[in-house]
Design a protein around this motif. Structure first.
Motif, PDB file in Angstrom:
ATOM      1  N   PHE A  39       0.848  -1.189   0.000  1.00  0.00           N
ATOM      2  CA  PHE A  39       0.000   0.000   0.000  1.00  0.00           C
ATOM      3  C   PHE A  39       0.881   1.235   0.000  1.00  0.00           C
ATOM      4  N   HIS A  40       0.631   2.143  -0.934  1.00  0.00           N
ATOM      5  CA  HIS A  40       1.393   3.373  -1.097  1.00  0.00           C
ATOM      6  C   HIS A  40       0.404   4.518  -1.288  1.00  0.00           C
ATOM      7  N   PRO A  41       0.809   5.757  -1.035  1.00  0.00           N
ATOM      8  CA  PRO A  41      -0.107   6.882  -1.253  1.00  0.00           C
ATOM      9  C   PRO A  41      -0.613   6.905  -2.701  1.00  0.00           C
ATOM     10  N   GLY A  42      -1.914   6.759  -2.876  1.00  0.00           N
ATOM     11  CA  GLY A  42      -2.530   6.839  -4.192  1.00  0.00           C
ATOM     12  C   GLY A  42      -2.445   5.573  -5.026  1.00  0.00           C
ATOM     13  N   GLN A  43      -1.868   4.503  -4.505  1.00  0.00           N
ATOM     14  CA  GLN A  43      -1.799   3.276  -5.297  1.00  0.00           C
ATOM     15  C   GLN A  43      -1.631   2.039  -4.420  1.00  0.00           C
ATOM     16  N   ILE A  44      -2.007   0.907  -4.998  1.00  0.00           N
ATOM     17  CA  ILE A  44      -1.813  -0.397  -4.367  1.00  0.00           C
ATOM     18  C   ILE A  44      -0.990  -1.232  -5.335  1.00  0.00           C
ATOM     19  N   SER A  45       0.080  -1.860  -4.846  1.00  0.00           N
ATOM     20  CA  SER A  45       0.900  -2.750  -5.669  1.00  0.00           C
ATOM     21  C   SER A  45       0.540  -4.189  -5.323  1.00  0.00           C
ATOM     22  N   VAL A  46       0.345  -5.010  -6.359  1.00  0.00           N
ATOM     23  CA  VAL A  46       0.027  -6.419  -6.141  1.00  0.00           C
ATOM     24  C   VAL A  46       0.988  -7.284  -6.941  1.00  0.00           C
ATOM     25  N   LEU A  47       1.379  -8.401  -6.357  1.00  0.00           N
ATOM     26  CA  LEU A  47       2.245  -9.373  -7.015  1.00  0.00           C
ATOM     27  C   LEU A  47       1.356 -10.478  -7.566  1.00  0.00           C
ATOM     28  N   ASP A  64     -16.117  -2.809  -1.831  1.00  0.00           N
ATOM     29  CA  ASP A  64     -17.510  -2.933  -1.415  1.00  0.00           C
ATOM     30  C   ASP A  64     -17.529  -2.830   0.101  1.00  0.00           C
ATOM     31  N   GLU A  65     -18.150  -1.771   0.599  1.00  0.00           N
ATOM     32  CA  GLU A  65     -18.120  -1.439   2.014  1.00  0.00           C
ATOM     33  C   GLU A  65     -16.663  -1.314   2.435  1.00  0.00           C
ATOM     34  N   HIS A  66     -16.098  -2.232   3.191  1.00  0.00           N
ATOM     35  CA  HIS A  66     -14.684  -2.151   3.577  1.00  0.00           C
ATOM     36  C   HIS A  66     -13.919  -3.370   3.096  1.00  0.00           C
ATOM     37  N   GLU A  67     -14.377  -3.985   1.984  1.00  0.00           N
ATOM     38  CA  GLU A  67     -13.749  -5.185   1.458  1.00  0.00           C
ATOM     39  C   GLU A  67     -13.150  -4.881   0.079  1.00  0.00           C
ATOM     40  N   LEU A  68     -11.861  -5.161  -0.061  1.00  0.00           N
ATOM     41  CA  LEU A  68     -11.125  -4.892  -1.299  1.00  0.00           C
ATOM     42  C   LEU A  68     -11.172  -6.120  -2.208  1.00  0.00           C
ATOM     43  N   ARG A  92      -7.756   5.467  -4.584  1.00  0.00           N
ATOM     44  CA  ARG A  92      -7.997   6.647  -3.756  1.00  0.00           C
ATOM     45  C   ARG A  92      -8.742   6.267  -2.478  1.00  0.00           C
ATOM     46  N   HIS A  93      -8.766   4.965  -2.173  1.00  0.00           N
ATOM     47  CA  HIS A  93      -9.450   4.475  -0.982  1.00  0.00           C
ATOM     48  C   HIS A  93      -8.551   4.622   0.244  1.00  0.00           C
ATOM     49  N   THR A  94      -9.148   5.020   1.328  1.00  0.00           N
ATOM     50  CA  THR A  94      -8.414   5.169   2.579  1.00  0.00           C
ATOM     51  C   THR A  94      -9.156   4.415   3.677  1.00  0.00           C
ATOM     52  N   GLY A  95      -8.510   4.218   4.767  1.00  0.00           N
ATOM     53  CA  GLY A  95      -9.134   3.539   5.892  1.00  0.00           C
ATOM     54  C   GLY A  95      -8.743   2.075   5.946  1.00  0.00           C
ATOM     55  N   ILE A  96      -9.393   1.345   6.815  1.00  0.00           N
ATOM     56  CA  ILE A  96      -9.097  -0.071   7.006  1.00  0.00           C
ATOM     57  C   ILE A  96      -9.911  -0.879   6.002  1.00  0.00           C
ATOM     58  N   LEU A  97      -9.229  -1.740   5.254  1.00  0.00           N
ATOM     59  CA  LEU A  97      -9.873  -2.588   4.253  1.00  0.00           C
ATOM     60  C   LEU A  97      -9.559  -4.049   4.548  1.00  0.00           C
ATOM     61  N   THR A  98     -10.491  -4.923   4.221  1.00  0.00           N
ATOM     62  CA  THR A  98     -10.280  -6.361   4.303  1.00  0.00           C
ATOM     63  C   THR A  98     -10.063  -6.869   2.889  1.00  0.00           C
ATOM     64  N   LEU A  99      -9.017  -7.656   2.681  1.00  0.00           N
ATOM     65  CA  LEU A  99      -8.707  -8.195   1.362  1.00  0.00           C
ATOM     66  C   LEU A  99      -9.559  -9.430   1.111  1.00  0.00           C
ATOM     67  N   ALA A 100     -10.362  -9.422   0.038  1.00  0.00           N
ATOM     68  CA  ALA A 100     -11.237 -10.543  -0.303  1.00  0.00           C
ATOM     69  C   ALA A 100     -10.520 -11.589  -1.144  1.00  0.00           C
ATOM     70  N   ASN A 101      -9.445 -11.212  -1.811  1.00  0.00           N
ATOM     71  CA  ASN A 101      -8.738 -12.122  -2.716  1.00  0.00           C
ATOM     72  C   ASN A 101      -8.036 -13.258  -1.972  1.00  0.00           C
ATOM     73  N   PRO A 102      -7.911 -14.408  -2.658  1.00  0.00           N
ATOM     74  CA  PRO A 102      -7.061 -15.456  -2.082  1.00  0.00           C
ATOM     75  C   PRO A 102      -5.619 -15.007  -2.102  1.00  0.00           C
ATOM     76  N   PHE A 103      -4.856 -15.385  -1.100  1.00  0.00           N
ATOM     77  CA  PHE A 103      -3.473 -14.976  -0.965  1.00  0.00           C
ATOM     78  C   PHE A 103      -2.614 -16.219  -0.858  1.00  0.00           C
ATOM     79  N   SER A 104      -1.541 -16.271  -1.619  1.00  0.00           N
ATOM     80  CA  SER A 104      -0.643 -17.424  -1.599  1.00  0.00           C
ATOM     81  C   SER A 104       0.796 -16.943  -1.512  1.00  0.00           C
ATOM     82  N   VAL A 105       1.694 -17.836  -1.138  1.00  0.00           N
ATOM     83  CA  VAL A 105       3.119 -17.494  -1.079  1.00  0.00           C
ATOM     84  C   VAL A 105       3.927 -18.424  -1.947  1.00  0.00           C
TER      85      VAL A 105
END
Length: 105
Positions: A39-47, A64-68, A92-105
């Motif tokens: 998370f960076h000012p004005g942008q989100i980086s995703v791998l 959607d509401e607080h879910e990304l 341009r979203h601010t605040g606390i968000l919950t990530l809906a996407n699956p996350f893997s490593v």
């Protein structure tokens, strides 16, 4: 002569496959599996996975509401070997968000 059994190995493969999360969808669109997020000012980086033709225009970022939700809007049809790449998405979203996407490593 020693006998080896493959039963534990085969059972392990089925156990791993059973632990995989089901395909998650937001509306009619599949949520992209993410391998990293920043998370960076004005942008989100995703791998994400890419075959060479993935860029920021390949994704839609929706809150959607607080879910990304990050969804892929176009399939990567390039034929290069799959690799992981960072994509910067304007946000341009601010605040606390919950990530809906699956996350893997």
């Amino acid at each position: 002569m020693k006998r080896f059994t493959l039963l534990p190995a085969v059972a392990g493969v089925f156990l791993i496959a059973a632990c995989q999360s089901p395909v998650q969808r937001a509306g009619d669109t599949q949520l992209e599996t993410l391998y990293g997020i920043g998370f960076h000012p004005g942008q989100i980086s995703v791998l994400v996975d890419s075959n060479g033709c993935t860029d920021a225009s390949s994704f839609n970022l929706q809150v959607d509401e607080h879910e990304l939700h990050i969804t892929r809007t176009s399939e990567d049809l390039c034929r290069r070997k799959t690799f992981r790449t960072w994509i910067k998405l304007p946000s341009r979203h601010t605040g606390i968000l919950t990530l809906a996407n699956p996350f893997s490593v």
